[in-house]
Design a protein around this motif. Structure first.
Motif, PDB file in Angstrom:
ATOM      1  N   PHE A  30      58.313  70.352  41.818  1.00  0.00           N
ATOM      2  CA  PHE A  30      57.228  70.645  40.885  1.00  0.00           C
ATOM      3  C   PHE A  30      55.923  70.705  41.673  1.00  0.00           C
ATOM      4  O   PHE A  30      55.543  69.724  42.311  1.00  0.00           O
ATOM      5  N   LYS A  31      55.259  71.866  41.633  1.00  0.00           N
ATOM      6  CA  LYS A  31      53.953  72.009  42.272  1.00  0.00           C
ATOM      7  C   LYS A  31      52.891  71.939  41.181  1.00  0.00           C
ATOM      8  O   LYS A  31      52.922  72.723  40.230  1.00  0.00           O
ATOM      9  N   ILE A  32      51.991  71.010  41.345  1.00  0.00           N
ATOM     10  CA  ILE A  32      51.086  70.650  40.251  1.00  0.00           C
ATOM     11  C   ILE A  32      49.630  70.796  40.700  1.00  0.00           C
ATOM     12  O   ILE A  32      49.258  70.281  41.750  1.00  0.00           O
ATOM     13  N   LYS A  33      48.849  71.490  39.873  1.00  0.00           N
ATOM     14  CA  LYS A  33      47.437  71.691  40.209  1.00  0.00           C
ATOM     15  C   LYS A  33      46.598  71.510  38.950  1.00  0.00           C
ATOM     16  O   LYS A  33      46.950  72.026  37.887  1.00  0.00           O
ATOM     17  N   LYS A  34      45.505  70.787  39.073  1.00  0.00           N
ATOM     18  CA  LYS A  34      44.612  70.575  37.927  1.00  0.00           C
ATOM     19  C   LYS A  34      43.880  71.884  37.600  1.00  0.00           C
ATOM     20  O   LYS A  34      43.550  72.657  38.499  1.00  0.00           O
ATOM     21  N   ARG A  35      43.664  72.120  36.303  1.00  0.00           N
ATOM     22  CA  ARG A  35      42.828  73.253  35.881  1.00  0.00           C
ATOM     23  C   ARG A  35      41.519  72.720  35.304  1.00  0.00           C
ATOM     24  O   ARG A  35      41.447  71.580  34.858  1.00  0.00           O
ATOM     25  N   ASP A  36      40.518  73.585  35.283  1.00  0.00           N
ATOM     26  CA  ASP A  36      39.224  73.131  34.774  1.00  0.00           C
ATOM     27  C   ASP A  36      39.155  73.172  33.248  1.00  0.00           C
ATOM     28  O   ASP A  36      38.322  72.514  32.643  1.00  0.00           O
ATOM     29  N   ASP A  37      40.041  73.957  32.631  1.00  0.00           N
ATOM     30  CA  ASP A  37      40.082  73.979  31.164  1.00  0.00           C
ATOM     31  C   ASP A  37      41.207  73.033  30.690  1.00  0.00           C
ATOM     32  O   ASP A  37      41.767  72.285  31.474  1.00  0.00           O
ATOM     33  N   GLN A  38      41.514  73.091  29.378  1.00  0.00           N
ATOM     34  CA  GLN A  38      42.571  72.207  28.863  1.00  0.00           C
ATOM     35  C   GLN A  38      43.912  72.935  28.747  1.00  0.00           C
ATOM     36  O   GLN A  38      44.834  72.443  28.087  1.00  0.00           O
ATOM     37  N   GLN A  39      44.031  74.082  29.388  1.00  0.00           N
ATOM     38  CA  GLN A  39      45.275  74.847  29.251  1.00  0.00           C
ATOM     39  C   GLN A  39      46.369  74.351  30.177  1.00  0.00           C
ATOM     40  O   GLN A  39      46.109  73.865  31.275  1.00  0.00           O
ATOM     41  N   LEU A  40      47.599  74.570  29.696  1.00  0.00           N
ATOM     42  CA  LEU A  40      48.768  74.187  30.467  1.00  0.00           C
ATOM     43  C   LEU A  40      49.523  75.472  30.815  1.00  0.00           C
ATOM     44  O   LEU A  40      49.986  76.182  29.924  1.00  0.00           O
ATOM     45  N   LYS A  41      49.600  75.775  32.079  1.00  0.00           N
ATOM     46  CA  LYS A  41      50.316  76.989  32.504  1.00  0.00           C
ATOM     47  C   LYS A  41      51.571  76.560  33.256  1.00  0.00           C
ATOM     48  O   LYS A  41      51.460  75.882  34.286  1.00  0.00           O
ATOM     49  N   ILE A  42      52.703  76.923  32.727  1.00  0.00           N
ATOM     50  CA  ILE A  42      53.960  76.473  33.344  1.00  0.00           C
ATOM     51  C   ILE A  42      54.811  77.682  33.736  1.00  0.00           C
ATOM     52  O   ILE A  42      54.947  78.639  32.973  1.00  0.00           O
ATOM     53  N   LYS A  43      55.354  77.604  34.918  1.00  0.00           N
ATOM     54  CA  LYS A  43      56.183  78.695  35.424  1.00  0.00           C
ATOM     55  C   LYS A  43      57.430  78.060  36.023  1.00  0.00           C
ATOM     56  O   LYS A  43      57.332  77.054  36.759  1.00  0.00           O
ATOM     57  N   VAL A  44      58.596  78.591  35.687  1.00  0.00           N
ATOM     58  CA  VAL A  44      59.840  78.057  36.250  1.00  0.00           C
ATOM     59  C   VAL A  44      60.501  79.156  37.069  1.00  0.00           C
ATOM     60  O   VAL A  44      60.730  80.262  36.564  1.00  0.00           O
ATOM     61  N   ILE A  45      60.770  78.856  38.311  1.00  0.00           N
ATOM     62  CA  ILE A  45      61.355  79.858  39.203  1.00  0.00           C
ATOM     63  C   ILE A  45      62.738  79.412  39.650  1.00  0.00           C
ATOM     64  O   ILE A  45      62.922  78.288  40.126  1.00  0.00           O
TER      65      ILE A  45
END
Lengths: 309, 309
Positions: A30-45
């Motif tokens: 799992f590669k995890i990076k904070k975003r500046d907004d409250q959105q959650l962007k998830i990608k599964v490869i």
């Protein structure tokens, strides 16, 4: 960017229906990076073909777990970008759902910078997964005896000898756990229950005392395998082939369809011979030879990444 | 004259219904002497009051076992005088039948001078007793995991730490195992079976790793105790008193009515407090504080008394 590794797991280990789970050295990253907004962007490869796996929002366990963790903290959700690189095949009895749940919870710990207690972590994970024997070893590693005491899930961990190989034979079709639960009877007879009691006690002794000659008897199950194996073509033949070629023990992994065999030696030959049965039945399959993963993801979260709540 | 000591045993240990048995340092002594004729003279003496216990010929398990052994040898019966000095109370869940069976078989080994294999010895004993978890620990000592594999009874032995005390609270009334079997349901639900699976796995780990803090959870049973305890006045109160005073674990011994508690310390106080419950209910009782008996009667037969067949 923070990267965490969540192990694949083999639940229902041998006679350990809903009880024993084993973490494996086959990891989803799992590669995890904070975003500046409250959105959650998830990608599964899918790492086998580098293709993205599309998961409907309502089915996304990573997102559900991530949000659940913030709920528990009673904190506003912090936005994040999470990429899961999946090495474990989906819906094969190797804990891909548990891995998504633990990954989502761990991502929330990383992003929030707040680590809840291990016991709270486990309760959240079991609530999402409904049974403990995948999520707990995925979080703490090793072979876990999972139990519920006064509505609290807890575990006892056995570190597994690195000498023992785990052969995973994964056929190229999915079986959903729900379907596999439907084939079970409502109740079990005493004879079957007693058989599993003796086997799980033997299995526990075998792994603690590194006495692997016990595993052939100890891996036998009467509570779910006799019902579920009917949905898995070639099952009996694969198990007997594993034993004929020197496996120490063999059984369904999770609810199947993956078959797991333990071997102290000849693991490559055993895997090959097991796979030949699927070849002869014109069923595509993959085989993996892995070890038990004894390291604890929770410990590494504790030591390296975040502060206690 | 030869003297052999057969231990009392606690079967169905905690969650180990029909599976786990524990040999105790409370022994029945068998004094054995060859006769010149083919007659078998058996006398059973209650050591608590030095009185003879009259047992009908048809119920005499010592005689049945003795004859069975000669049958197995395909040899003419040699006459013998056997005196059993009983220290374990009858029909209380402490393996008095198993003790008679093992005593009778061992007496035949001594008198014939021929020792059959341990595995054959076990099959004969289980055939007479119908379940393995008293006769096996009575023969081999320790805590045994008993299992049946391809219609052959076998076991795995765990040597129990001498630091652990076994408190036996024995009420002054008998309960026959047959009656106690009748109160059980035909089938068990998965929840209960899974609960016992997790507990027996924990119990196995607790005794191998000497991790006695696990015992409180590990001794819990859902397969027979909830049904049988209704026949045992004061049961729940005695168990909770044991825990309140520091017992590590507590459960029925065998099918009851004896209650067994494990304690690393304060064993005298715990026994006293448990017994006070019976006093308050106007039930006479005895308490014993013993240890696990790890020595093997079969080994001592092998080393000291008789030649292998």
């Amino acid at each position: 960017m923070t990267e965490i590794k969540v192990p694949a797991t083999s639940a229902n280990l041998g006679p350990g229906y809903d009880t024993l789970g084993l973490a494996l050295t086959l990891f989803n990253n799992f590669k995890i990076k904070k975003r500046d907004d409250q959105q959650l962007k998830i990608k599964v490869i899918d790492k086998n073909n580098e293709k993205e796996i599309k998961i409907a929002d309502s089915d996304n366990l990573i997102a559900q777990a991530y949000k659940k963790y913030f709920n528990f903290l009673e904190a506003e959700i912090i936005g994040a970008e999470i990429i899961e690189e999946m090495n474990t095949p989906l819906a094969r009895g190797l804990g891909s759902s548990a891995s998504a749940i633990i990954g989502g919870l761990a991502a929330a710990a990383v992003i929030s910078g707040k680590l809840i207690s291990e016991n709270d972590f486990i309760q959240l994970a079991v609530k999402l997964e409904t049974h403990p024997d995948n999520v707990v070893p995925a979080l703490v590693g090793g072979l876990t005896i999972n139990f519920n005491c006064n509505n609290n899930y807890d575990y006892y961990k056995i570190d597994v000898d690195p000498d023992i190989n785990c052969i995973l034979l994964v056929p190229d079709y999915e079986l959903k756990t729900e379907k596999l639960r439907q084939v079970l009877p409502q109740e079990v007879n005493y004879t079957s229950a007693i058989s599993n009691l003796s086997r799980i006690s033997l299995l526990t002794a075998a792994f603690i005392n590194k006495d692997y000659k016990l595993l052939k008897t100890a891996m036998d199950d009467q509570l779910h395998q006799p019902y579920r194996k009917k949905l898995i073509k070639g099952f009996d033949q694969i198990i007997s082939t594993a034993y004929k070629n020197g496996a120490a023990g063999a059984a369904l992994s999770g609810a199947g369809p993956t078959i797991l065999a333990f071997a102290v030696e000849n693991e490559i030959l055993i895997a090959k011979k097991m796979q030949e049965i699927y070849n002869s039945l014109a069923i595509e399959s993959d085989s993996y030879i892995v070890k038990a993963s004894n390291s604890s993801l929770y410990q590494s979260l504790k030591e390296e990444i975040v502060k206690d709540v």
